[in-house]
Design a protein around this motif. Structure first.
Motif, short mmCIF file in Angstrom:
data_model
loop_
_atom_site.label_atom_id
_atom_site.label_comp_id
_atom_site.label_asym_id
_atom_site.label_seq_id
_atom_site.Cartn_x
_atom_site.Cartn_y
_atom_site.Cartn_z
N ARG A 83 -11.39 -7.53 -9.87
CA ARG A 83 -11.72 -6.12 -10.03
C ARG A 83 -10.57 -5.30 -10.62
O ARG A 83 -10.80 -4.21 -11.14
N LEU A 282 -16.72 -10.41 -1.88
CA LEU A 282 -15.54 -10.46 -2.75
C LEU A 282 -15.67 -11.52 -3.82
O LEU A 282 -15.20 -11.35 -4.93
N LEU A 301 -19.91 -4.34 6.36
CA LEU A 301 -20.30 -4.98 5.10
C LEU A 301 -20.58 -3.96 3.99
O LEU A 301 -20.13 -4.13 2.86
N GLY A 303 -19.50 -0.92 3.84
CA GLY A 303 -18.24 -0.25 3.50
C GLY A 303 -17.38 -1.11 2.60
O GLY A 303 -16.80 -0.64 1.62
N LEU A 304 -17.32 -2.40 2.93
CA LEU A 304 -16.53 -3.33 2.12
C LEU A 304 -17.08 -3.39 0.69
O LEU A 304 -16.34 -3.34 -0.29
N ASN A 307 -16.16 -0.41 -1.30
CA ASN A 307 -14.77 -0.51 -1.74
C ASN A 307 -14.63 -1.42 -2.95
O ASN A 307 -14.01 -1.05 -3.95
N ILE A 308 -15.20 -2.61 -2.86
CA ILE A 308 -14.96 -3.62 -3.90
C ILE A 308 -15.60 -3.21 -5.23
O ILE A 308 -15.07 -3.51 -6.29
N THR A 310 -15.99 -0.20 -6.33
CA THR A 310 -15.56 1.09 -6.85
C THR A 310 -14.75 0.87 -8.13
O THR A 310 -14.18 -0.19 -8.34
N PRO A 315 -10.86 7.04 -8.39
CA PRO A 315 -10.92 6.97 -6.93
C PRO A 315 -12.25 7.50 -6.38
O PRO A 315 -12.89 8.34 -7.01
N MET A 316 -12.63 6.99 -5.23
CA MET A 316 -13.84 7.50 -4.58
C MET A 316 -13.54 8.89 -4.02
O MET A 316 -12.48 9.12 -3.47
N LEU A 342 -10.37 8.16 0.82
CA LEU A 342 -9.52 7.48 1.80
C LEU A 342 -8.82 8.50 2.70
O LEU A 342 -8.78 8.36 3.93
N ALA B 214 -12.24 -2.88 6.46
CA ALA B 214 -13.33 -2.90 5.49
C ALA B 214 -13.96 -1.52 5.40
O ALA B 214 -14.33 -0.93 6.42
N GLY B 215 -14.05 -1.00 4.19
CA GLY B 215 -14.64 0.33 3.99
C GLY B 215 -13.59 1.43 3.92
O GLY B 215 -13.90 2.56 3.60
N PHE B 218 -10.24 -0.82 1.21
CA PHE B 218 -9.91 -2.24 1.13
C PHE B 218 -9.74 -2.70 -0.32
O PHE B 218 -9.09 -3.71 -0.59
N GLU B 219 -10.30 -1.95 -1.27
CA GLU B 219 -10.16 -2.35 -2.67
C GLU B 219 -8.70 -2.43 -3.09
O GLU B 219 -8.32 -3.27 -3.90
N TYR B 220 -7.87 -1.57 -2.51
CA TYR B 220 -6.45 -1.61 -2.86
C TYR B 220 -5.82 -2.90 -2.32
O TYR B 220 -4.98 -3.53 -2.97
N SER B 223 -7.05 -5.94 -4.40
CA SER B 223 -6.43 -6.04 -5.72
C SER B 223 -4.94 -6.34 -5.63
O SER B 223 -4.42 -7.10 -6.43
N GLU B 226 -4.75 -10.06 -4.83
CA GLU B 226 -5.19 -10.89 -5.97
C GLU B 226 -4.15 -10.87 -7.09
O GLU B 226 -3.89 -11.88 -7.73
N SER B 281 -15.17 -9.22 9.42
CA SER B 281 -15.40 -8.87 8.02
C SER B 281 -14.07 -8.64 7.29
O SER B 281 -13.83 -9.18 6.20
#
Lengths: 443, 313
Positions: A83, A282, A301, A303-304, A307-308, A310, A315-316, A342, B214-215, B218-220, B223, B226, B281
């Motif tokens: 991502r 993921l 789930l 929420g995750l 995030n992934i 986005t 930014p959200m 966030l 999670a939520g 978590f994207e930060y 990434s 990774e 999760s």
């Protein structure tokens, strides 16, 4: 596989007619290669050349739509493996497995989940109806799934039964999941006749690959790949290798969305299903099916997934406005922070933990963190005063206490000038100190 | 027309690090594939799960945690019980009472607690400090001395205290440390470089690159991990090849989804169920992104995540 400008140039008439608005065919070709012009802008391209370019510039992974109306879902169309390279395209829907025996109970549980999180509606997206040998029971479950009004997957490998199921559910545009090496001809006829996409599975990656190739040769375009349910290890290995072959190695025959059924590899344990569903969110599950979904599972789930999926560049944000917390009333004090999701969640969480009723005011601050928004001029005394006027906060709230983030304590003086009558209070620098601060001041 | 597999095996690998001593010592890292990709090549050391408990005692607000530790009346007994949790490969002892903004317990008291815990368990031990950089510089050095020979892992060395901890814990007493940075590949690398400059060898530290539930952004985390793994493996950046250790119990059990009382959100169901799902999760998302070990709190989460790793790798 991206085409170079020169490759495109060779397909143009090379007359420099300028009808596309570019001075030369070469200039036009370079723009098409960069994606800033469309090949259709040239009126003189042959049909063969257009086909070739369309094929060469198509994304490495096909996208697939199923379901209808507000239950319609789009799968696939991904262009990257990570991502941070580019935004992932189609968020993975979560679905539940039903069969003749449990359809009522599972759907009753699934119906409970319906909430909004940062502007996104969260609910069970898909119902997967599995044929377990009882035809009448299966068709009855299909009917109930149609009435439930979400996107449907029909998990059935008996072509005759599939045909009957599609008579009931065809209009809902389901995926017919059940083609394999031995039945794909009959299954693809049934799917094509009903105009629905076909799910293809097999005992091994090789078998799936061979079947997909055979279907492609037969002209079938809309497909999804069932990664199998022999074990969690197999399902994960297949899912990753299918996506990687499509995107990294450019193998179009694996360029289809995947269906991952964690309900079948979780060993009947809901915690394991949550864990596996997170893993496949993921790592490349296009649809994730579970044996059922409770609120306790949905909350992390969904929420995750949010995030992934986005946009890493964007930014959200939460919508500007007043968020009354802990049953705040017009007399409760106000606190203000930025609209970066966030930050909002952290601050709202701490305020909720304190138990102190607070009106949390969120102005439009460009989706930045507090200090960045301030440095970028998106959070200033002027913008805050404007927000308070536009939202008519003074009319709606009688309290005149306004807490501002400690990091922008520098705004206090200016705010006192631009918001006469307000008591500007500098709150702590860090969210962790908020509970103590609020309790000491207001509890 | 069969499918040609093309395994993605890198010429670089994640550094291998050992914590603990004797037959129960564990090794982190060593793989030359992306996380959990055991179909590409053998994952040398499958990811590990540790169980966390505080020096204030088990979290008795959570019924399942309280039941698990029931009857364990001393710190040593709690530690022993924790080390027996199904799926736990190591134990993480958190010195929450040492926080200068809280109880500010004296260093010698904290050290005595660590000794009691270390004497009670044979599994490898991770010690989390107070989280205050200044206090930890002193505290972790003292713990390193007291637990000399146990090969423990001390969390965390941060930008403000890494010098003292690197010298005091690793060079003086041969312990391992975690280098903690805030969800950013450049910050992680910078800290690793500085720790290396103190003379700490690459097999003596792991990275703690930050976390979120999670939520909650978590994207930060995904990434950052990774990109760190990508740089370490595909670009052979030896300053980003340390294993990643992620303590996530505190994050997972502090968000609204995990703690809001059922009375406030009846449709959500019991808080404990929500907390376990949040912890599982987040843990699986971390492992998928690059963590070589996660530290959890609830015995049910520990068991679940360890079982899933066993099935996947």
């Amino acid at each position: 596989m991206a085409l170079k400008g020169l490759d495109i140039f060779k397909l143009t008439p090379r007359t420099n007619c300028k009808e596309c608005g570019n001075p030369t065919c070469m200039a036009f070709s370079m723009k098409v290669a960069q994606g800033t012009a469309q090949i259709e802008d040239c009126p003189h391209m042959s049909a063969d050349a257009l086909d070739m370019i369309a094929g060469a510039t198509a994304p490495p992974m096909k996208s697939l739509a199923f379901g209808t109306g507000d239950a319609e879902l789009k799968l696939g169309g991904e262009t990257v493996l990570f991502r941070h390279e580019k935004t992932f395209v189609s968020r993975n829907p979560f679905g539940v497995n039903v069969n003749a025996a449990n359809v009522d109970a599972v759907l009753a549980e699934a119906a409970k989940i319906d909430y909004e999180r940062i502007g996104e509606r969260m609910r069970v997206d898909v119902v997967n109806v599995e044929y377990t040998g009882d035809k009448d029971g299966f068709l009855g479950a299909v009917k109930k799934a149609v009435d439930f009004g979400r996107a449907i997957i029909l998990e059935v490998s008996d072509a005759a039964v599939a045909k009957e199921a599609l008579e009931i559910a065809g209009a809902a545009k389901p995926i017919l999941n059940g083609a394999n090496a031995s039945n794909y001809k009959e299954m693809s006829e049934v799917a094509t006749a009903a105009g629905v996409a076909l799910g293809v599975g097999g005992a091994s990656l090789d078998e799936i690959y061979t079947t997909v190739k055979a279907l492609e040769e037969a002209g079938v375009k809309d497909m999804a790949i069932d990664v199998g349910s022999a074990s969690a290890k197999d399902a994960f290995a297949n899912t990753v290798q299918i996506r990687r072959a499509a995107i990294k190695d450019g193998d179009r025959s694996f360029g289809y969305p995947t269906i991952v059924n964690v309900g079948k590899i979780g060993g009947g344990c809901s915690y394991k299903e949550t864990g596996l569903a997170s893993l496949f969110t993921l790592k490349y599950g296009s649809v994730v099916l579970m044996s059922s979904i409770s609120y306790a599972q949905a909350l992390p789930l969904y929420g995750l997934r949010q995030n992934i999926y986005t946009d890493p560049q964007k930014p959200m944000t939460v919508e500007a406005g007043n968020y009354p917390l802990n049953v705040a009333t017009a007399a409760s004090p106000c606190a203000l922070t930025v609209d970066f999701a966030l930050t909002y969640f952290i601050i709202a969480g701490e305020i909720e933990r304190s138990g102190v009723p607070v009106n949390l005011l969120i102005p439009d601050a460009g989706g930045y963190s507090v200090l960045t928004a301030w440095a970028a001029g998106k959070l200033s005394a002027g913008s805050i005063a404007k927000f308070i006027k536009e939202q008519d906060i003074e009319g709606k709230i009688s309290s005149r206490d306004l807490m501002i983030p400690g990091k922008v304590a520098v705004l206090k003086g200016e705010l006192e000038d631009s918001l006469p009558g307000w008591n500007i209070i500098v709150a702590p620098n860090e969210a962790v100190s908020l509970v103590k601060f609020l309790k000491e001041r207001y509890a | 027309m069969s499918f040609t597999k093309s395994p993605q095996v890198f010429s670089s690998k994640v550094t291998e690090i050992e914590i603990g001593t004797g037959s129960e010592a564990v090794r982190l890292g060593g793989e030359n594939t992306l996380p959990l990709y055991s179909f590409d090549a053998d994952t040398k050391n499958p990811p590990l799960v540790g169980i966390d408990f505080s020096d204030k005692g088990p979290d008795t607000d959570i019924p399942g945690v309280a039941a698990f530790f029931a009857g364990a009346d001393t710190l040593g007994a709690v530690a022993k019980r924790a080390s027996e949790a199904e799926g736990a490969s190591f134990v993480c002892f958190s010195l929450n009472s040492a926080d200068p903004n809280g109880d500010d317990e004296a260093v010698d008291v904290s050290v005595a607690k660590c000794k009691e815990v270390a004497d009670a368990v044979t599994k490898p031990l991770v010690i989390q400090g107070s989280g205050n950089a200044e206090k930890d510089a002193e505290l972790l050095g003292a713990v390193a001395e007291a637990l000399s020979g146990k090969n423990v892992l001390l969390m965390s060395a941060v930008e403000d205290n890494y010098k003292g901890i690197a010298v005091g814990a690793v060079l003086a007493y041969g312990q391992k440390i975690a280098a903690e940075s805030a969800v950013d590949i450049n910050l992680a690398k910078q800290l690793n470089v500085m720790i290396g400059q103190q003379g700490v060898s690459s097999d003596s530290y792991v990275m703690h690159v930050g976390n979120a539930a999670a939520g909650y952004g978590f994207e930060y985390v995904a990434s950052a991990m990774e990109r760190i793994r990508g740089a370490g493996l595909s670009q052979n950046d030896d300053m980003l090849q340390a294993p990643i250790l992620t303590p996530l119990a505190a994050d997972a059990w502090s968000v609204k989804e995990s703690i809001a009382p059922e009375e406030d959100f009846p449709e959500w169901g019991p808080a404990e169920e929500r907390g376990i799902n949040m912890e599982v999760s987040t843990a699986m998302a971390c492992l998928a992104s690059g963590s070589n070990a996660v530290i959890l709190k609830h015995p049910e989460s520990v068991k679940t995540v360890a079982a899933l790793v066993g099935e996947l790798v």
